[in-house]
Scaffold this active site. Structure first.
Site, PDB file in Angstrom:
ATOM      1  N   GLU A  49       0.832  -1.209   0.000  1.00  0.00           N
ATOM      2  CA  GLU A  49       0.000   0.000   0.000  1.00  0.00           C
ATOM      3  C   GLU A  49       0.862   1.253   0.000  1.00  0.00           C
ATOM      4  O   GLU A  49       0.582   2.220  -0.694  1.00  0.00           O
ATOM      5  CB  GLU A  49      -0.939   0.008   1.213  1.00  0.00           C
ATOM      6  CG  GLU A  49      -2.027  -1.053   1.151  1.00  0.00           C
ATOM      7  CD  GLU A  49      -2.981  -0.846  -0.022  1.00  0.00           C
ATOM      8  OE1 GLU A  49      -3.065   0.267  -0.562  1.00  0.00           O
ATOM      9  OE2 GLU A  49      -3.625  -1.837  -0.411  1.00  0.00           O
ATOM     10  N   TYR A 132      -6.212   6.280   4.825  1.00  0.00           N
ATOM     11  CA  TYR A 132      -6.248   5.306   3.732  1.00  0.00           C
ATOM     12  C   TYR A 132      -5.492   4.027   4.093  1.00  0.00           C
ATOM     13  O   TYR A 132      -6.015   2.919   3.988  1.00  0.00           O
ATOM     14  CB  TYR A 132      -5.638   5.924   2.454  1.00  0.00           C
ATOM     15  CG  TYR A 132      -5.360   4.865   1.418  1.00  0.00           C
ATOM     16  CD1 TYR A 132      -6.363   4.444   0.563  1.00  0.00           C
ATOM     17  CD2 TYR A 132      -4.116   4.231   1.346  1.00  0.00           C
ATOM     18  CE1 TYR A 132      -6.147   3.437  -0.353  1.00  0.00           C
ATOM     19  CE2 TYR A 132      -3.882   3.219   0.439  1.00  0.00           C
ATOM     20  CZ  TYR A 132      -4.901   2.829  -0.413  1.00  0.00           C
ATOM     21  OH  TYR A 132      -4.679   1.811  -1.301  1.00  0.00           O
ATOM     22  N   ASP A 150      -8.860   6.230  -2.283  1.00  0.00           N
ATOM     23  CA  ASP A 150      -7.707   6.737  -3.032  1.00  0.00           C
ATOM     24  C   ASP A 150      -8.239   7.393  -4.304  1.00  0.00           C
ATOM     25  O   ASP A 150      -9.462   7.554  -4.448  1.00  0.00           O
ATOM     26  CB  ASP A 150      -6.706   5.601  -3.334  1.00  0.00           C
ATOM     27  CG  ASP A 150      -7.245   4.612  -4.358  1.00  0.00           C
ATOM     28  OD1 ASP A 150      -8.466   4.668  -4.673  1.00  0.00           O
ATOM     29  OD2 ASP A 150      -6.462   3.794  -4.861  1.00  0.00           O
TER      30      ASP A 150
END
Ligand code: SF4
Length: 373
Positions: A49, A132, A150
């Site tokens: 990520e 996030y 995102d």
């Protein structure tokens, strides 16, 4: 699916049952086979990520595999010297991510016994972990009902609900987060989040959404109104600021090259590069470089060997590169970087060892501009 005009969130989660089924079925059949989709290890998912933020997936894959083979556990990353971590990151850009990653690994080991916490609130206490990343780790690794937003999710949801707010502004993003929160299913929350992102990356793309093959086409309000290509609305970005630099490639009598390490908390922190200064060209830059390094940079021996432009997200670096060969090492370059606020250390490095140093693309461009071989 009806969209309430000024709603922060859609009507009810019940409305989404068929949306969940359609998108998850599509995801099961069409998802790309990415290396981090074969694991439920929170460390590996976190790494993927962080790497995928602001970097294309095709670029990330080899870095991800190399990084994991060098640091297979959060413990091994925590124990590694920062220099080694930055070297493994070299070329990926946005180096702050690597420094944060290293710091967060040390926190996970020190505060959580080497196991990532499950709660998004706890995850967000880790260095560099925002809403996030916390949502991604919690939902994908642990099946916690947490959302992620995102750029792909912003695009899909703003089209799906025909939201015309500016998505560079706080209010627009808040609305998307509220909708994303309300949509996450209890079952398979991690797959749902990945499916939304996958749809945005492969079908609901910025310039040419392929609505004809989209599993959400029958409920998409943006498509129904014919405005999907106008969404998301994004106010124009500020132009990158111009930044004039003069860089010095200096070699000593043995051919070693002078490198300087950028101070840890600034731009490119902890990375090595040929020293450079703010200046409007070599005439202005060379005396400053001489003062900073203590090297004797006589006019006749210093050559201006190239110029280039390097674009960062918020800056446009216009660089001139000067070369001086066979220069005598100065006390300053031996003992530190006391005359600089940008660097904390100088080192003379053999050319064969340059590839071992963590460097930015900008630094490599400077070296490539100077014929030192
Ligand atoms: Fe995007 Fe078109 Fe699907 Fe709507 S129907 S989500 S605009 S690809």
């Amino acid at each position: 699916m009806r969209v309430r005009k000024s709603a922060a969130a859609p009507a009810s989660v019940r409305d989404f049952a068929s949306v969940h089924a359609s998108l998850l079925d599509w995801y099961d059949e069409h998802r790309r086979d990415l290396p981090w989709r074969q694991t439920s290890d929170a460390y590996a998912i976190w790494l993927s990520e962080v790497m995928c933020q602001q970097t294309r997936i095709e670029t990330v894959i080899p870095y991800y595999l190399r990084f994991l083979s060098e640091f297979p556990t959060v413990m091994s990353l925590a124990e590694a010297p920062l220099d080694r971590v930055l070297t493994m990151w070299s070329g990926l850009g946005y180096y702050r991510r690597a420094r944060m990653l290293h710091g967060a690994a040390q926190q996970v080991v020190a505060d959580h016994g080497g196991r990532f916490p499950e709660a998004p609130g706890e995850l967000r206490k880790l260095s560099g972990v925002g809403q996030y990343t916390a949502g991604a780790i919690a939902s994908i690794a642990y099946g916690v009902r947490a959302s992620v937003v995102d750029g792909n999710v912003v695009r899909v949801l703003s089209r799906l609900f025909a939201i015309g707010q500016d998505m560079r502004g706080g209010a627009g993003l808040q609305q998307i987060w509220a909708i994303a929160d309300s949509m996450v299913p209890t079952e398979r929350p991690g797959d749902w989040n990945q499916a939304l992102m996958e749809l945005g990356a492969t079908v609901c793309t910025p310039q040419s959404p392929q609505c004809g093959i989209c599993p959400l086409q029958s409920v998409c309000e943006g498509r129904r109104r014919g405005i999907e290509r106008d969404l998301p609305r994004l106010a124009p970005k500020a132009k990158p600021k111009r930044w004039r630099r003069v860089a010095l490639v200096a070699t000593d009598e043995r051919g070693a090259v002078l490198l300087a390490r950028r101070v840890r908390d600034g731009l490119f922190g902890g990375l090595w590069e040929p020293p450079s200064v703010d200046a409007d060209g070599p005439e202005e830059g060379m005396p400053r470089l001489g003062a900073m390094t203590g090297l004797t940079l006589k006019k006749g021996r210093c050559a201006h060997v190239g110029s280039f432009v390097h674009i960062l997200s918020h800056r446009r670096i216009e660089a001139d590169v000067c070369l001086v060969k066979d220069v005598k090492r100065s006390a300053t370059t031996q003992n530190g970087a006391k005359n600089s606020t940008e660097y904390d250390r100088f080192e003379w490095v053999d050319t064969a060892m340059l590839s071992e140093r963590p460097m930015t693309k900008f630094a490599r461009k400077v070296l490539n501009a100077a014929p030192i071989g």
